[in-house]
Write an enzyme that holds these catalytic residues in place. Structure first.
Site, short mmCIF file in Angstrom:
data_model
loop_
_atom_site.label_atom_id
_atom_site.label_comp_id
_atom_site.label_asym_id
_atom_site.label_seq_id
_atom_site.Cartn_x
_atom_site.Cartn_y
_atom_site.Cartn_z
N ARG A 71 34.44 61.60 36.82
CA ARG A 71 34.25 61.57 38.27
C ARG A 71 34.26 63.03 38.72
O ARG A 71 35.26 63.72 38.57
CB ARG A 71 35.37 60.81 38.97
CG ARG A 71 35.27 60.97 40.50
CD ARG A 71 36.56 60.65 41.19
NE ARG A 71 36.94 59.27 40.92
CZ ARG A 71 38.21 58.87 40.85
NH1 ARG A 71 39.20 59.72 41.04
NH2 ARG A 71 38.48 57.63 40.59
N ASP A 103 43.07 60.64 38.05
CA ASP A 103 42.82 61.63 39.10
C ASP A 103 43.13 63.02 38.57
O ASP A 103 43.89 63.18 37.62
CB ASP A 103 43.75 61.39 40.29
CG ASP A 103 43.41 60.14 41.07
OD1 ASP A 103 42.32 59.56 40.85
OD2 ASP A 103 44.23 59.74 41.91
C1 LIG Z 1 36.31 58.76 45.16
C2 LIG Z 1 36.97 60.10 45.33
C3 LIG Z 1 37.98 60.47 44.47
C4 LIG Z 1 38.58 61.72 44.61
N1 LIG Z 1 39.53 62.11 43.70
C5 LIG Z 1 39.98 63.38 43.73
C6 LIG Z 1 40.85 63.87 42.72
O1 LIG Z 1 41.24 63.16 41.79
N2 LIG Z 1 41.23 65.19 42.79
C7 LIG Z 1 40.83 66.03 43.80
O2 LIG Z 1 41.17 67.21 43.79
N3 LIG Z 1 40.05 65.56 44.80
C8 LIG Z 1 39.62 64.28 44.79
N4 LIG Z 1 38.80 63.83 45.80
C9 LIG Z 1 38.62 64.66 47.04
C10 LIG Z 1 37.51 65.69 46.87
O3 LIG Z 1 37.91 66.71 45.99
C11 LIG Z 1 37.16 66.34 48.24
O4 LIG Z 1 38.29 67.00 48.72
C12 LIG Z 1 36.70 65.34 49.28
O5 LIG Z 1 35.84 64.39 48.73
C13 LIG Z 1 35.95 66.08 50.43
O6 LIG Z 1 34.84 66.77 49.94
P1 LIG Z 1 33.34 66.21 49.96
O7 LIG Z 1 32.85 66.23 48.55
O8 LIG Z 1 33.26 64.90 50.61
O9 LIG Z 1 32.49 67.34 50.68
P2 LIG Z 1 32.66 68.12 52.04
O10 LIG Z 1 31.69 69.24 51.97
O11 LIG Z 1 34.09 68.41 52.31
O12 LIG Z 1 32.18 67.05 53.09
C14 LIG Z 1 30.84 66.60 53.22
C15 LIG Z 1 30.78 65.75 54.47
O13 LIG Z 1 31.51 64.54 54.27
C16 LIG Z 1 32.27 64.21 55.41
N5 LIG Z 1 33.72 64.30 55.08
C17 LIG Z 1 34.27 64.89 54.01
N6 LIG Z 1 35.61 64.75 54.02
C18 LIG Z 1 35.90 64.08 55.14
C19 LIG Z 1 37.11 63.64 55.72
N7 LIG Z 1 38.30 63.85 55.17
N8 LIG Z 1 37.04 62.97 56.90
C20 LIG Z 1 35.85 62.74 57.50
N9 LIG Z 1 34.66 63.14 56.98
C21 LIG Z 1 34.70 63.79 55.83
C22 LIG Z 1 31.88 65.18 56.49
O14 LIG Z 1 30.81 64.65 57.20
C23 LIG Z 1 31.42 66.39 55.69
O15 LIG Z 1 30.52 67.18 56.41
C24 LIG Z 1 38.19 62.58 45.68
C25 LIG Z 1 37.17 62.19 46.54
C26 LIG Z 1 36.56 60.98 46.38
C27 LIG Z 1 35.45 60.61 47.33
#
Ligand SMILES: Cc1cc2nc3c(=O)[nH]c(=O)nc-3n(C[C@H](O)[C@H](O)[C@H](O)COP(=O)(O)OP(=O)(O)OC[C@H]3O[C@@H](n4cnc5c(N)ncnc54)[C@H](O)[C@@H]3O)c2cc1C
Length: 305
Positions: free
Chosen positions: A179, A129
């Protein structure tokens, strides 16, 4: 709202008190099936039946003493055995500070190598991560050293950081597994895009360039996002260059956009769900609330019996 929750995620006073409230414990269940390893592994059955792979992470970060990392590493070794014993298509994901990065980089590497080698023998895979920006350089260094001894390893990079395109270019000679996520921490404008449109366009640009440059090479790309529009934009942009849906994976968190996870898997995307578990869920849950303030309504509803 986002900044308040990210501040709350780091606040030791709240971290000590809030998780004790039963409404908080009820609310977090939306994003994690339970605190035990078994509860996480049990949640994989319906996903696996639908062709969705799983990844597991035991929540926890920033150890007080380096000695605690031994127990964490042993836990991940046991997790890899349990994934194999249950016949799951599962991989693991760890935070470097969970393995002692605040204390000793070489010791952290030794733990990562041990877990990665066990992952290779159990036909699994180890993901690292990415945490806050203070850890990015050291985490990339760790990955470069780890990948030199164990190829079944990948690293998370964050599209909100201005340095990320350069980091992908730096890692390219390793044929890396990346990732790509948008990024979950509170970073200053000097080093991070703070406007959603800039983050999104960097996400698409980095992913498309990586897929095109890595075509015919053993790279791996996970799109760690729930943003289905971005996923579809990326797949359309690379399709014209002959890069198909099997060239990347879609990775989402357990409990978020679940119906989209099933729909994408049915539509031919390779989908994987990251399932988190463990007792130290508080900062991680605050980051989920920061991403989508609508989740706060859900947390408030959990106040009701
Ligand atoms: C498999 C995976 C591993 C990850 N590992 C890391 C890591 O190692 N380091 C790091 O900094 N971040 C990590 N993240 C978190 C990432 O950085 C984002 O903060 C998170 O994925 C929300 O952003 P989004 O790309 O989904 O887009 P966004 O623009 O935030 O969301 C797009 C849409 O997805 C839905 N959505 C997003 N988040 C949520 C929520 N919490 N609850 C409900 N609906 C939601 C909503 O419908 C939103 O409109 C990880 C995420 C995933 C999926």
């Amino acid at each position: 709202m986002r900044r308040i929750f990210l501040w709350a995620a780091r606040n030791p006073w709240l971290k000590e008190r809030l998780p004790k409230f039963s409404f908080m414990q009820r609310a977090v269940r939306r994003f994690m099936p339970g605190v035990t390893m078994d509860s996480a592994l049990d949640a994989a059955a319906p996903l696996q039946a639908a062709g969705i792979a799983t990844m597991y992470t035991r929540l926890g970060e920033n150890l007080t003493t380096l000695a605690e990392a031994d127990e964490v590493a042993d836990h991940y070794i046991g997790l890899l055995d349990a994934i194999r014993d249950r016949g799951l298509d599962g991989e693991v994901s760890v935070k470097p500070t969970q393995l002692g990065l605040d204390h000793d980089e070489d010791a952290t590497l030794a733990h990562l190598v041990r877990i990665a080698e066990h992952a290779a023998t159990t036909d699994s895979y180890l993901w690292i991560d990415m945490e806050g920006s203070a850890y990015v350089e050291a985490t990339i260094r760790l990955y470069e050293r780890l990948r030199a001894v164990q190829p079944r390893t990948g690293i998370c990079l964050q599209a909100y950081l201005k340095r990320t395109a350069g980091d992908v270019a730096r890692l390219m000679p390793l044929d890396p597994a990346i990732r790509l996520v948008k990024g979950a921490y509170d970073e200053p404008a000097a080093i991070a895009y703070r406007d959603k449109r800039r983050v999104d366009s960097n996400f698409v640009g980095v992913a498309v360039r990586f897929l095109l440059e890595g075509r015919d090479r053993p790279i791996r790309l996970g799109l760690g996002t729930h943003d289905v529009d971005l996923i579809e934009q990326i797949s359309e942009q690379v399709a014209s260059a002959g890069v198909g849906l099997d060239a990347f994976e879609v990775e989402m968190l357990f409990g978020i956009r679940t119906s989209e996870q099933y729909r994408l898997a049915k539509a031919g995307y390779r989908v994987s769900t990251l399932i988190a578990y463990g007792e130290h869920w508080y900062p991680w849950y605050m980051r989920r609330l920061a991403e989508r303030p609508a989740n706060v309504t859900f947390a408030i509803r959990s106040l009701l019996p």
